[in-house]
Design a protein around this motif. Structure first.
Motif, PDB file in Angstrom:
ATOM      1  N   SER A 283       0.825  -1.211   0.000  1.00 40.22           N
ATOM      2  CA  SER A 283       0.000   0.000   0.000  1.00 40.22           C
ATOM      3  C   SER A 283       0.856   1.255   0.000  1.00 40.22           C
ATOM      4  O   SER A 283       1.879   1.334   0.686  1.00 40.22           O
ATOM      5  N   CYS A 284       0.416   2.234  -0.763  1.00 36.10           N
ATOM      6  CA  CYS A 284       1.114   3.515  -0.857  1.00 36.10           C
ATOM      7  C   CYS A 284       0.815   4.339   0.400  1.00 36.10           C
ATOM      8  O   CYS A 284      -0.335   4.721   0.646  1.00 36.10           O
ATOM      9  N   VAL A 285       1.832   4.589   1.199  1.00 31.97           N
ATOM     10  CA  VAL A 285       1.674   5.337   2.455  1.00 31.97           C
ATOM     11  C   VAL A 285       2.070   6.788   2.222  1.00 31.97           C
ATOM     12  O   VAL A 285       3.182   7.074   1.764  1.00 31.97           O
ATOM     13  N   LEU A 286       1.147   7.702   2.540  1.00 29.78           N
ATOM     14  CA  LEU A 286       1.393   9.126   2.327  1.00 29.78           C
ATOM     15  C   LEU A 286       1.398   9.874   3.659  1.00 29.78           C
ATOM     16  O   LEU A 286       0.596   9.577   4.546  1.00 29.78           O
ATOM     17  N   LEU A 287       2.303  10.826   3.759  1.00 26.48           N
ATOM     18  CA  LEU A 287       2.348  11.732   4.911  1.00 26.48           C
ATOM     19  C   LEU A 287       2.048  13.148   4.417  1.00 26.48           C
ATOM     20  O   LEU A 287       2.752  13.669   3.542  1.00 26.48           O
ATOM     21  N   PHE A 288       1.006  13.764   4.982  1.00 36.54           N
ATOM     22  CA  PHE A 288       0.628  15.133   4.647  1.00 36.54           C
ATOM     23  C   PHE A 288       1.101  16.056   5.770  1.00 36.54           C
ATOM     24  O   PHE A 288       0.801  15.799   6.949  1.00 36.54           O
ATOM     25  N   GLU A 289       1.807  17.119   5.407  1.00 39.23           N
ATOM     26  CA  GLU A 289       2.270  18.102   6.381  1.00 39.23           C
ATOM     27  C   GLU A 289       1.731  19.473   5.988  1.00 39.23           C
ATOM     28  O   GLU A 289       2.012  19.969   4.899  1.00 39.23           O
ATOM     29  N   ILE A 290       0.949  20.064   6.871  1.00 40.76           N
ATOM     30  CA  ILE A 290       0.301  21.346   6.568  1.00 40.76           C
ATOM     31  C   ILE A 290       0.124  22.150   7.849  1.00 40.76           C
ATOM     32  O   ILE A 290      -0.441  21.653   8.832  1.00 40.76           O
ATOM     33  N   ASN A 291       0.645  23.355   7.864  1.00 41.33           N
ATOM     34  CA  ASN A 291       0.478  24.285   8.993  1.00 41.33           C
ATOM     35  C   ASN A 291       0.822  23.651  10.344  1.00 41.33           C
ATOM     36  O   ASN A 291       0.107  23.824  11.339  1.00 41.33           O
ATOM     37  N   GLY A 292       1.917  22.909  10.372  1.00 40.80           N
ATOM     38  CA  GLY A 292       2.393  22.323  11.616  1.00 40.80           C
ATOM     39  C   GLY A 292       1.698  21.039  12.021  1.00 40.80           C
ATOM     40  O   GLY A 292       1.994  20.487  13.084  1.00 40.80           O
ATOM     41  N   LYS A 293       0.782  20.533  11.207  1.00 38.93           N
ATOM     42  CA  LYS A 293       0.076  19.290  11.513  1.00 38.93           C
ATOM     43  C   LYS A 293       0.465  18.210  10.505  1.00 38.93           C
ATOM     44  O   LYS A 293       0.822  18.503   9.359  1.00 38.93           O
ATOM     45  N   ARG A 294       0.358  16.953  10.953  1.00 41.05           N
ATOM     46  CA  ARG A 294       0.753  15.821  10.101  1.00 41.05           C
ATOM     47  C   ARG A 294      -0.367  14.784  10.070  1.00 41.05           C
ATOM     48  O   ARG A 294      -0.942  14.435  11.119  1.00 41.05           O
ATOM     49  N   ILE A 295      -0.647  14.295   8.868  1.00 41.92           N
ATOM     50  CA  ILE A 295      -1.668  13.257   8.662  1.00 41.92           C
ATOM     51  C   ILE A 295      -0.992  12.083   7.970  1.00 41.92           C
ATOM     52  O   ILE A 295      -0.374  12.252   6.905  1.00 41.92           O
ATOM     53  N   LEU A 296      -1.107  10.901   8.541  1.00 41.85           N
ATOM     54  CA  LEU A 296      -0.489   9.702   7.982  1.00 41.85           C
ATOM     55  C   LEU A 296      -1.584   8.810   7.397  1.00 41.85           C
ATOM     56  O   LEU A 296      -2.428   8.289   8.126  1.00 41.85           O
ATOM     57  N   LEU A 297      -1.544   8.646   6.078  1.00 41.02           N
ATOM     58  CA  LEU A 297      -2.532   7.828   5.362  1.00 41.02           C
ATOM     59  C   LEU A 297      -1.853   6.503   5.017  1.00 41.02           C
ATOM     60  O   LEU A 297      -0.935   6.464   4.202  1.00 41.02           O
ATOM     61  N   THR A 298      -2.328   5.420   5.650  1.00 43.13           N
ATOM     62  CA  THR A 298      -1.577   4.163   5.633  1.00 43.13           C
ATOM     63  C   THR A 298      -2.122   3.094   4.694  1.00 43.13           C
ATOM     64  O   THR A 298      -1.455   2.077   4.485  1.00 43.13           O
ATOM     65  N   GLY A 299      -3.314   3.288   4.158  1.00 47.16           N
ATOM     66  CA  GLY A 299      -3.891   2.235   3.316  1.00 47.16           C
ATOM     67  C   GLY A 299      -4.113   0.958   4.100  1.00 47.16           C
ATOM     68  O   GLY A 299      -4.603   0.982   5.231  1.00 47.16           O
ATOM     69  N   ASP A 300      -3.708  -0.174   3.525  1.00 46.10           N
ATOM     70  CA  ASP A 300      -3.954  -1.490   4.139  1.00 46.10           C
ATOM     71  C   ASP A 300      -2.675  -2.141   4.667  1.00 46.10           C
ATOM     72  O   ASP A 300      -2.576  -3.368   4.741  1.00 46.10           O
ATOM     73  N   ILE A 301      -1.674  -1.350   5.038  1.00 43.61           N
ATOM     74  CA  ILE A 301      -0.417  -1.954   5.483  1.00 43.61           C
ATOM     75  C   ILE A 301      -0.635  -2.832   6.710  1.00 43.61           C
ATOM     76  O   ILE A 301      -1.543  -2.598   7.515  1.00 43.61           O
ATOM     77  N   GLU A 302       0.221  -3.845   6.838  1.00 43.84           N
ATOM     78  CA  GLU A 302       0.155  -4.764   7.969  1.00 43.84           C
ATOM     79  C   GLU A 302       1.464  -4.721   8.744  1.00 43.84           C
ATOM     80  O   GLU A 302       2.249  -3.771   8.586  1.00 43.84           O
ATOM     81  N   VAL A 303       1.693  -5.714   9.570  1.00 45.90           N
ATOM     82  CA  VAL A 303       2.797  -5.678  10.536  1.00 45.90           C
ATOM     83  C   VAL A 303       4.150  -5.421   9.873  1.00 45.90           C
ATOM     84  O   VAL A 303       4.933  -4.578  10.328  1.00 45.90           O
ATOM     85  N   GLU A 304       4.440  -6.133   8.769  1.00 37.79           N
ATOM     86  CA  GLU A 304       5.767  -6.023   8.153  1.00 37.79           C
ATOM     87  C   GLU A 304       6.031  -4.612   7.639  1.00 37.79           C
ATOM     88  O   GLU A 304       7.121  -4.061   7.831  1.00 37.79           O
ATOM     89  N   ALA A 305       5.031  -4.017   6.996  1.00 42.64           N
ATOM     90  CA  ALA A 305       5.202  -2.651   6.485  1.00 42.64           C
ATOM     91  C   ALA A 305       5.300  -1.650   7.630  1.00 42.64           C
ATOM     92  O   ALA A 305       6.043  -0.660   7.537  1.00 42.64           O
ATOM     93  N   GLU A 306       4.545  -1.883   8.713  1.00 40.95           N
ATOM     94  CA  GLU A 306       4.643  -0.997   9.877  1.00 40.95           C
ATOM     95  C   GLU A 306       6.054  -1.038  10.464  1.00 40.95           C
ATOM     96  O   GLU A 306       6.636   0.009  10.799  1.00 40.95           O
ATOM     97  N   GLU A 307       6.614  -2.239  10.580  1.00 43.75           N
ATOM     98  CA  GLU A 307       7.969  -2.368  11.118  1.00 43.75           C
ATOM     99  C   GLU A 307       8.984  -1.670  10.222  1.00 43.75           C
ATOM    100  O   GLU A 307       9.932  -1.029  10.712  1.00 43.75           O
ATOM    101  N   GLN A 308       8.777  -1.773   8.900  1.00 44.66           N
ATOM    102  CA  GLN A 308       9.691  -1.121   7.964  1.00 44.66           C
ATOM    103  C   GLN A 308       9.585   0.405   8.076  1.00 44.66           C
ATOM    104  O   GLN A 308      10.595   1.115   8.001  1.00 44.66           O
ATOM    105  N   LEU A 309       8.376   0.908   8.276  1.00 43.25           N
ATOM    106  CA  LEU A 309       8.186   2.345   8.458  1.00 43.25           C
ATOM    107  C   LEU A 309       8.928   2.848   9.688  1.00 43.25           C
ATOM    108  O   LEU A 309       9.617   3.878   9.648  1.00 43.25           O
TER     109      LEU A 309
END
Length: 408
Positions: A283-309
């Protein structure tokens, strides 16, 4: 003295216009949108159906019941009329999309006041009524705030579709469920884009290849211009669509877009990582940064992708987290939740879905971390905005507009 039409033609125009004005607030209250072409279409369609098609159908039934010769001819004539009528409607449909009036601000109080307004307008001529009603419609249109970052998490059932708009730039992440002959995008993404007068999307990201994320891509690309398409490694790009994206690329760590104060970064998947080549972890993981705030859009990632992140970004944090894989047990490890440490968690899931998502133990894990969770299954569409001061606001559309989202 009431306005009197000069002839039958004027009378028909007046009737259709008055019906349109009379039903306008009811349609907006129930559906949030109305076609400005409807009076003209009704002016043609109602006489066609009432004086030609319906009598012919009744005559056809009469012939069939009495076995009168000539049934085949009547069937052929009826079929031809229906074909002509349908072709005429389908040829007009594209224009109707651009002549939609939308307003989500109609309340029951507007409906109660509307009859009194009509009584006040009763003595005015039709053109004066239309002018006054038109002015009120303009006042009801939601004013765009270009400096406001807006993210709409659409209520697509079990799946995902997210719209982002900022400074007249538009991004769509995932296209909800779809198949060869059905698309949730037709009922959600397209009406939303029409309501904000968008016919071209700057960036379409299809996170990964599952039908509940990528299924609506073909439908969307047939009706909306896409400037740039970015896909997960396992996504099959639709071919032969009406619109072809100006550029197509695979989602890879390191990609970045900057729209004024908004920065969009790709955090995963990592090119060359043999462990993240297929399935949910691509899954394509996107991080949005705007006006000092951050939004992490993770899709359907599971344990292995989380560990890699966490390995690639040991200091990764986010104010808003799209809880991975709709809150599945295969995601949201304790280490990941603790490290990202979000204040708000977003889940897109179907009400009473067959996968029983989100999992109770996962929800408990986030609650133990004091994360406020919003789920489309109960909130309806979720609108998240961030102003120039970095303040986050959440609107739950099921609570805001109960006429579209019924209580369970």
């Amino acid at each position: 003295q009431l306005y009197q039409p000069k002839n039958q033609f004027s009378s028909l125009i007046q009737l259709q216009s008055q019906l349109f004005i009379l039903l306008l607030p009811i349609q907006l209250y129930l559906f949030g949108t109305v076609s400005l072409l409807s009076p003209a279409l009704n002016f043609i369609a109602i006489p066609f159906v009432s004086f030609l098609l319906l009598p012919l159908l009744l005559l056809l039934v009469f012939f069939i019941l009495l076995a009168i010769p000539g049934i085949e001819f009547l069937l052929w004539m009826t079929e031809q009329l229906l074909i002509i009528f349908w072709k005429a409607l389908t040829s007009i449909a594209p224009f109707s999309e651009y002549l939609q009036f939308s307003s989500t601000e109609i309340t029951i109080w507007h409906l109660l006041c509307y009859p009194f307004l009509l009584l006040l307008l009763l003595t005015f001529q039709l053109r004066v009524k239309i002018t006054i009603i038109g002015t009120l419609m303009l006042l009801m249109v939601e004013q765009k705030q270009p400096d406001l970052f807006r993210m709409m998490i659409m209520d697509v059932g079990q799946g995902l579709a997210v719209s982002i708009d900022y400074h007249n730039k538009y991004l769509i992440y995932d296209t909800a469920y779809g198949s060869e002959d059905f698309s949730v995008a037709e009922m959600t993404i397209l009406p939303w884009l029409n309501s904000i007068s968008v016919s071209s999307v700057d960036l379409l990201v299809i996170g990964h290849g599952d039908a509940d994320h990528a299924g609506g891509a073909r439908f969307l690309m047939n009706l909306v211009k896409i400037k740039e398409l970015v896909t997960g490694p396992d996504v099959k790009v639709p071919e032969g669509t009406y619109y072809t994206p100006h550029s197509i690329s695979s989602c890879e760590l390191g990609q970045q877009w900057k729209w004024d104060n908004l920065i969009i970064r790709v955090l995963s998947p990592e090119a060359g990582n043999r462990h993240l080549k297929e399935g949910n972890d691509t899954s394509c993981v996107l991080l949005f940064e705007i006006n000092g705030k951050r939004i992490l859009l993770t899709g359907d990632i599971e344990v292995e992708a989380e560990e890699q992140l966490l390995k690639n970004y040991p200091n990764l944090t986010a104010d808003v987290l799209f809880i991975p894989h709709h809150g599945s047990k295969t995601s949201s490890t304790a280490a990941f939740v603790e490290q990202v440490n979000p204040k708000i968690g977003i889940i897109s899931s179907g009400y009473l879905n067959r996968f029983n998502l989100p999992a109770e133990n996962i929800i408990k894990r986030y609650h133990n971390q004091s994360v406020e969770i919003f789920n489309t299954a109960y909130s309806g569409a979720i609108e998240l905005t961030i102003n120039t001061q970095g303040n986050i606001a959440i609107k739950q559309w099921r609570l805001h507009n109960r006429t579209l989202w019924r209580r369970h």
